[in-house]
Design a protein around this motif. Structure first.
Motif, short mmCIF file in Angstrom:
data_model
loop_
_atom_site.label_atom_id
_atom_site.label_comp_id
_atom_site.label_asym_id
_atom_site.label_seq_id
_atom_site.Cartn_x
_atom_site.Cartn_y
_atom_site.Cartn_z
N VAL A 33 0.83 -1.21 0.00
CA VAL A 33 0.00 0.00 0.00
C VAL A 33 0.86 1.26 0.00
N GLY A 34 1.92 1.26 0.81
CA GLY A 34 2.78 2.45 0.90
C GLY A 34 3.46 2.77 -0.41
N SER A 35 4.00 1.75 -1.06
CA SER A 35 4.69 2.02 -2.33
C SER A 35 3.70 2.46 -3.41
N LEU A 36 2.50 1.86 -3.43
CA LEU A 36 1.49 2.31 -4.40
C LEU A 36 1.04 3.74 -4.12
N SER A 37 0.94 4.09 -2.85
CA SER A 37 0.53 5.46 -2.49
C SER A 37 1.60 6.47 -2.88
N ILE A 38 2.84 6.13 -2.62
CA ILE A 38 3.93 7.04 -3.02
C ILE A 38 4.00 7.15 -4.53
N TRP A 39 3.77 6.04 -5.23
CA TRP A 39 3.74 6.08 -6.70
C TRP A 39 2.61 6.96 -7.20
N GLY A 40 1.47 6.90 -6.52
CA GLY A 40 0.33 7.74 -6.91
C GLY A 40 0.58 9.22 -6.67
N LEU A 41 1.48 9.52 -5.76
CA LEU A 41 1.81 10.92 -5.47
C LEU A 41 3.13 11.36 -6.10
N ARG A 42 3.68 10.59 -7.03
CA ARG A 42 5.01 10.88 -7.56
C ARG A 42 5.09 12.26 -8.20
N GLY A 43 4.04 12.67 -8.90
CA GLY A 43 4.06 14.01 -9.51
C GLY A 43 4.04 15.11 -8.47
N GLU A 44 3.25 14.90 -7.44
CA GLU A 44 3.18 15.88 -6.35
C GLU A 44 4.49 15.92 -5.57
N ILE A 45 5.08 14.76 -5.36
CA ILE A 45 6.35 14.71 -4.62
C ILE A 45 7.44 15.45 -5.41
N ALA A 46 7.45 15.30 -6.72
CA ALA A 46 8.41 16.04 -7.55
C ALA A 46 8.20 17.54 -7.39
N LEU A 47 6.94 17.96 -7.34
CA LEU A 47 6.63 19.38 -7.12
C LEU A 47 7.09 19.83 -5.74
N TRP A 48 6.86 18.99 -4.73
CA TRP A 48 7.27 19.34 -3.36
C TRP A 48 8.79 19.47 -3.25
N LEU A 49 9.51 18.60 -3.98
CA LEU A 49 10.97 18.67 -3.92
C LEU A 49 11.50 19.91 -4.63
N ALA A 55 1.08 24.54 1.43
CA ALA A 55 -0.11 24.59 0.57
C ALA A 55 -0.02 23.52 -0.52
N ALA A 56 1.18 23.30 -1.06
CA ALA A 56 1.36 22.27 -2.08
C ALA A 56 1.12 20.88 -1.49
N VAL A 57 1.59 20.66 -0.25
CA VAL A 57 1.36 19.38 0.41
C VAL A 57 -0.13 19.17 0.64
N ARG A 58 -0.79 20.19 1.16
CA ARG A 58 -2.24 20.11 1.41
C ARG A 58 -3.01 19.84 0.12
N TYR A 59 -2.67 20.57 -0.93
CA TYR A 59 -3.32 20.39 -2.22
C TYR A 59 -3.09 18.97 -2.74
N GLY A 60 -1.84 18.52 -2.69
CA GLY A 60 -1.50 17.19 -3.20
C GLY A 60 -2.24 16.09 -2.47
#
Length: 128
Positions: A33-49, A55-60
């Motif tokens: 579940v964790g790896s699938l969740s992180i994969w689902g947020l990969r675009g947002e994580i790239a933005l966060w980095l 606000a970006a974390v909340r939005y994501g």
């Protein structure tokens, strides 16, 4: 060994077994579940980095609810496992009594109980 000493040893075995079982569950949750969740947020994580803001974390997390729920599940189970592992130093009386009741039920059912060979191994005392 007296019956009381056997009971305490078996309570410790049952506690250790539940701790290991919980950590195994946490590891499996993070792998699946964790790896699938992180994969689902990969675009947002790239933005966060690139440009981190709360606000970006909340939005994501708000607009990607399933991955966010998966991460909350993994984090929650990890915290539960950490809390239970803390009890290795000493169990609270209420928890100890609950484990003693479980051991008595395992003893009563005997070898047909799935945990009997791990909890009651080496002790020949079976409560009737």
């Amino acid at each position: 060994m007296t019956n009381d000493q056997n009971l305490q040893i078996e309570v410790q075995r049952l506690h250790k077994l539940t701790v290991y079982g919980r950590w195994l569950t946490v590891i499996l949750l993070w792998i699946s579940v964790g790896s699938l969740s992180i994969w689902g947020l990969r675009g947002e994580i790239a933005l966060w980095l690139e440009h981190f803001t709360w606000a970006a974390v909340r939005y994501g997390l708000y607009f990607h609810r399933w991955p966010a729920l998966g991460l909350v599940l993994c984090l929650g189970m990890t915290l539960v496992a950490l809390r239970q592992s803390r009890n290795v130093r000493g169990l609270q009386e209420r928890e100890k009594q609950g484990l003693e009741q479980q051991v008595r039920r395992i003893r009563q059912q005997g070898p047909s109980h799935p945990l009997w060979k791990w909890v009651c191994k080496g002790s020949s005392s079976v409560d009737s």
